[in-house]
Design an enzyme around this catalytic site. Structure first.
Site, short mmCIF file in Angstrom:
data_model
loop_
_atom_site.label_atom_id
_atom_site.label_comp_id
_atom_site.label_asym_id
_atom_site.label_seq_id
_atom_site.Cartn_x
_atom_site.Cartn_y
_atom_site.Cartn_z
N ARG A 1 0.87 -1.12 -0.11
CA ARG A 1 0.06 -0.02 -0.07
C ARG A 1 0.91 1.27 -0.08
O ARG A 1 1.99 1.30 0.69
CB ARG A 1 -1.03 0.06 1.26
N ARG B 1 3.79 4.43 4.56
CA ARG B 1 3.54 5.16 5.71
C ARG B 1 4.43 4.79 6.69
O ARG B 1 4.85 3.61 6.56
CB ARG B 1 2.06 4.62 6.18
N ARG C 1 0.55 -3.90 14.55
CA ARG C 1 -1.01 -3.49 14.33
C ARG C 1 -1.99 -4.56 14.48
O ARG C 1 -2.96 -4.38 14.77
CB ARG C 1 -0.95 -2.46 13.04
P1 ADP Z 1 -5.31 1.12 9.69
O1 ADP Z 1 -4.82 1.37 8.11
O2 ADP Z 1 -4.28 0.44 10.58
O3 ADP Z 1 -6.85 0.98 9.78
P2 ADP Z 1 -5.49 4.12 10.46
O4 ADP Z 1 -5.24 5.14 9.55
O5 ADP Z 1 -6.96 3.82 10.86
O6 ADP Z 1 -5.02 2.83 10.25
O7 ADP Z 1 -4.74 4.41 11.90
C1 ADP Z 1 -3.33 4.60 11.91
C2 ADP Z 1 -2.72 4.83 13.31
O8 ADP Z 1 -3.71 5.70 14.02
C3 ADP Z 1 -3.29 3.54 14.29
O9 ADP Z 1 -2.26 2.62 14.23
C4 ADP Z 1 -3.21 3.95 15.49
O10 ADP Z 1 -2.28 4.31 16.25
C5 ADP Z 1 -3.91 5.44 15.48
N1 ADP Z 1 -5.53 5.36 15.48
C6 ADP Z 1 -6.47 5.72 14.32
N2 ADP Z 1 -7.56 5.37 15.06
C7 ADP Z 1 -7.55 5.25 16.44
C8 ADP Z 1 -8.60 5.01 17.51
N3 ADP Z 1 -9.71 4.90 16.98
N4 ADP Z 1 -8.18 4.63 18.81
C9 ADP Z 1 -6.60 4.51 18.84
N5 ADP Z 1 -5.67 4.98 17.90
C10 ADP Z 1 -6.25 5.08 16.65
#
Ligand code: ADP
Ligand code: ZN
Length: 213
Positions: free
Chosen positions: A127, A160, A171
């Site tokens: 990605r 990223r 993650r």
């Molecule tokens: P993914 O592709 O892992 O779904 P996101 O873009 O949703 O990633 O989130 C990236 C990062 O932002 C997460 O790994 C976390 O550190 C933080 N994050 C995002 N949303 C939340 C949430 N609702 N609660 C806690 N941390 C969050």
């Protein structure tokens, strides 16, 4: 429509959300995008969140709830919203329930996108994301026309910081431990809709049928 999109990192929540916004003007609310914008802007929120994010750990619930309490009261939410990446823990889900009662709103459904782990790993390592507009690409299945340059806005398209193999594996562990239990929570609430998410278009069709569009 008012939905929560649940699913592992790389399950396609963002892609599905973007497709759904085009259908009825609902807004995509991605806590990950909000946090990345804050990191980029160097705001207090960004400074508090960056280390957690880079390691692939969750940002503390309190920071997230402060963001969402304001965000869900903004005017554009009247047309509906697709919560992408929120809630991510049981405490966030419980606090969201209270918040929705406070503002007098009811969700249509909680959609859980089910994708096998090997597909997820492959998607995440390939990605690429535009740092300016958040557009998502994939070096194999959806590359940019010009390497490293966003087709939509010309911004830089990069991997990223949390998409190294180590952070990805963390993650996924964090997801299994903290977020996967939300499926049970919403099943109890009678709101859970599970969809096998190998194609985003099929997911969108299933959701349209569910909410009567
Ligand atoms: P993914 O592709 O892992 O779904 P996101 O873009 O949703 O990633 O989130 C990236 C990062 O932002 C997460 O790994 C976390 O550190 C933080 N994050 C995002 N949303 C939340 C949430 N609702 N609660 C806690 N941390 C969050
Ligand atoms: Zn862009």
């Amino acid at each position: 429509m008012k939905l929560i999109l649940l699913g592992a990192p790389g399950a396609g929540k963002g892609t599905v959300a973007k497709l759904l916004t085009a259908i009825d003007g609902s807004v995509q609310i991605s806590t990950g995008d909000i946090l990345r914008a804050a990191v980029k802007a160097g705001s207090d929120l960004g400074k508090q969140a960056k280390a957690f994010m880079d390691a692939g750990d969750l940002v503390p619930d309190e920071l997230i709830m402060n963001i969402m309490k304001d965000r869900l009261r903004e005017d554009d939410c009247k047309a509906g919203y697709l919560l992408d990446g929120f809630p991510r823990t049981i405490p966030q889900a419980e606090q969201l329930k209270v918040l929705l009662e406070e503002i007098g709103e009811k969700l249509d459904a909680v959609v859980s996108l089910e994708v096998p782990r090997d597909v997820i790993l492959d998607r995440l390592t390939t990605r690429r994301t535009c740092t300016d507009c958040g557009a998502i690409y994939n070096v194999k299945s959806n590359p940019t026309k010009e390497e490293g340059k966003c087709d939509k806005c010309g911004g830089p398209v990069v991997q990223r910081d949390d998409e190294t193999e180590e952070a990805i594996s963390n993650r996924l562990d964090v997801y299994n431990e903290k977020t996967a239990p939300l499926a049970g929570f919403y099943k109890n609430e009678g709101m859970l809709m599970e969809v096998v998410a190998t194609s985003s278009d099929a997911v969108v069709d299933a959701i349209k049928e569910k909410v009567g569009l």
